[in-house]
Design a protein around this motif. Structure first.
Motif, mmCIF file in Angstrom:
data_model
loop_
_atom_site.group_PDB
_atom_site.id
_atom_site.type_symbol
_atom_site.label_atom_id
_atom_site.label_comp_id
_atom_site.label_asym_id
_atom_site.label_seq_id
_atom_site.Cartn_x
_atom_site.Cartn_y
_atom_site.Cartn_z
ATOM 1 N N ARG A 117 0.818 -4.750 3.189
ATOM 2 C CA ARG A 117 2.321 -4.749 3.024
ATOM 3 C C ARG A 117 2.625 -3.808 1.801
ATOM 4 O O ARG A 117 1.922 -3.851 0.636
ATOM 5 N N THR A 118 3.455 -2.782 2.045
ATOM 6 C CA THR A 118 3.663 -1.748 0.824
ATOM 7 C C THR A 118 4.883 -2.471 -0.031
ATOM 8 O O THR A 118 5.808 -3.071 0.212
ATOM 9 N N SER A 119 4.216 -2.500 -1.410
ATOM 10 C CA SER A 119 5.115 -3.240 -2.409
ATOM 11 C C SER A 119 4.849 -2.625 -3.810
ATOM 12 O O SER A 119 3.787 -2.225 -4.110
ATOM 13 N N HIS B 99 7.522 -4.966 4.816
ATOM 14 C CA HIS B 99 7.331 -4.165 3.475
ATOM 15 C C HIS B 99 8.476 -4.350 2.757
ATOM 16 O O HIS B 99 9.557 -4.541 3.317
#
Length: 553
Positions: free
Chosen positions: A533-535, A46
């Protein structure tokens, strides 16, 4: 995010910042836990950590945190960043969205496009659509699965760009990929297309056939995470083509885009369904979501055997029942479950390779590498009964029982090795594969590697950086490669690394045959998970640019 996964390094870093936060008691403990979690998030791929409104208010009062200033921590759009990754993300978003908005008007006869793209099949010719978008935009993202003709398309596009120069200076073109293996594959694919396509000689003579890694393209500076080429010293190329773009992480993509000169074109090729980069970010996926006007997806498959194509499609659809039925179907000759003894099957497949190594010298390197790359074992994990390390050792022992000198932890003719640490002095990089052979002149063992620009290089085993035997390799390490046949090995028990993208990536490394070692329930669990995924990149890309790209530099 499970706090049990926080490493000692995450914890030490969090303690370091918490000790300088000016906080005490429960507030200091809360600060430390959140910092440890964002540090862990980066290790998991991430670029940031989602935080609650309460956490935002808690952080906003601390001098180590800002909404974008020169502080170790940054809170932005309900996400907590380490400053470096906030800089990468916002800088990349600023540069790429402005680049994406640039439209071009090429002096091009539409009939010339028709001459290059004459697919008589029904429906939209997506390769031709990709060419039209690329010719009229500074940024183009061409995505599609293996065999959909991404390289063929880009070669035709480059030929069109070169052919429209008409006496003006032909655009200088660079071909690049994230790894040495992917760069070699791109070079081979471009060369093969040039030999098949009917292109004018003046185009063939200037169209590049050699690709480099992104590290080499940007210019490595030893001991530094920065490159020689950047916004102050941009690349000289007018067109930059990057294959396997799904493997490019946030930091690398930010540095690449920063180094592209104003007015140049960037063409990204990739498969949106593959695994994302090993390092932080899922940049290709964010680009596709945030910049749909710059994206063309190729949908017709020109290469895969029918069984592999069907299996890849049902994996992408998370349909584990159909996938299992296809693997069990005796009519599907090129995709199946492997019911035979795993080590026996692998050693049967590698025995001809070892025999060839013992029989000849180094005169047939091309043949040796082709023979080795015709088959590969791809594992989800390093360790465990079905992990890379124990399988490699067991295969060596099985080959020894057949009379071959494949003693584990020794150097022997035919030993294939995988470099696991970069060595810029030797021009060897994590993921490069070599084969150990006796030198034809001295008789001493040397390890040979393919060069990305063609040819070979060799080193004594004692000079190599960290490496390991590679009859089997992880699925992650296989990205950018392709083999005639793959054996895909999943663990006996569930593991958080298992995902739809992992299995899809493994299956699509094969051109002719896939054999799967897995339990039905493990396959079901793997296909039920997507990697998310954190983005904040996709959100940032939706905003419209406020100034010309050239002015922003």
């Amino acid at each position: 995010m499970n706090d049990l996964n926080i490493s000692s390094l995450d914890q030490y870093f969090a303690e370091f910042l918490a000790g300088r936060s000016g906080l005490t008691g429960a507030a200091k403990e809360r600060f430390q836990q959140l910092v440890a979690r964002v540090s862990r998030a980066l290790e998991e791929g991430h670029s940031c950590l989602p935080v609650s409104e309460g956490d935002e208010r808690f952080f906003s009062a601390n001098f180590l945190v800002s909404n974008g200033g020169q502080t170790p921590l940054v809170i932005h759009n309900h996400r907590l960043y380490l400053h470096r990754y906030f800089h990468y993300e916002t800088r990349l978003a600023e540069q790429i969205r402005i680049m994406a908005a640039i439209t071009l008007t090429p002096d091009l006869d539409e009939h010339l496009i028709d001459a290059y793209f004459d697919d008589p099949g029904p429906g939209t010719d997506w390769q031709k659509e990709a060419a039209k978008v690329t010719l009229h935009r500074a940024l183009t993202i061409i995505c599609g699965g293996p065999g959909t003709g991404k390289t063929t398309t880009v070669v035709k596009i480059l030929a069109l760009l070169l052919q429209t120069a008409d006496g003006r200076r032909a655009p200088a073109v660079a071909l690049a990929a994230p790894t040495g293996k992917a760069a070699m594959r791109l070079s081979e694919a471009v060369g093969k297309n040039l030999s098949h396509l009917q292109l004018p000689e003046k185009v063939k003579s200037v169209l590049p056939t050699s690709a480099s890694t992104l590290h080499r393209l940007l210019g490595v500076r030893r001991g530094s995470p920065q490159f020689r080429h950047n916004r102050d010293n941009p690349l000289a190329w007018d067109v930059v083509v990057v294959d396997e773009a799904s493997m490019v992480d946030l930091a690398m993509m930010s540095k690449l885009v920063d180094a592209i000169k104003p007015g140049a074109r960037l063409i990204l090729l990739g498969d949106k369904d593959q695994l994302a980069s090993v390092e932080s970010g899922a940049v290709l996926g964010d680009f596709i979501r945030g910049l749909p006007q710059n994206v063309v997806e190729l949908q017709k498959n020109y290469r895969f055997e029918v069984g592999i194509k069907q299996l890849a499609e049902v994996i992408n659809g998370a349909d584990s029942a159909t996938a299992w039925n296809l693997l069990e179907d005796s009519r599907a000759k090129n995709v199946s479950l492997l019911h035979e003894d795993l080590i026996g099957y692998i050693s049967d497949r590698y025995a001809p390779f070892i025999e060839a190594m013992l029989r000849s010298g180094t005169a047939d390197l091309q043949e040796y590498f082709a023979l080795f790359n015709s088959f590969r074992v791809l594992c989800a994990l390093h360790y465990g009964n079905r992990g890379v390390d124990p399988i490699n050792r067991q295969v060596e022992l099985a080959l020894m029982q057949r009379g071959f000198p494949c003693r584990p932890d020794t150097w022997y003719p035919g030993r294939p090795i995988l470099i696991t640490r970069n060595d810029y002095t030797l021009d060897l990089y994590n993921g490069d594969i070599g084969i150990c052979l006796p030198d034809s002149e001295k008789g001493e063992l040397q390890v040979w590697f393919e060069r990305t620009g063609g040819g070979w290089r060799s080193y004594p085993p004692s000079r190599l950086p960290s490496c390991k035997t590679v009859f089997a390799m992880t699925i992650h390490k296989s990205q950018g490669s392709e083999f005639d046949e793959v054996v895909v090995v999943l663990p006996e028990e569930d593991n958080r690394i298992l995902s739809r993208e992992l299995v899809y990536t493994a299956v699509t490394r094969a051109k002719k045959a896939v054999r799967l070692v897995a339990e039905k329930e493990i396959l079901r669990l793997a296909l039920s998970r997507n990697i998310e995924r954190t983005s904040g990149l996709a959100d940032l890309l939706i905003a419209k640019p406020e100034k010309a790209w050239k002015e922003s530099r």
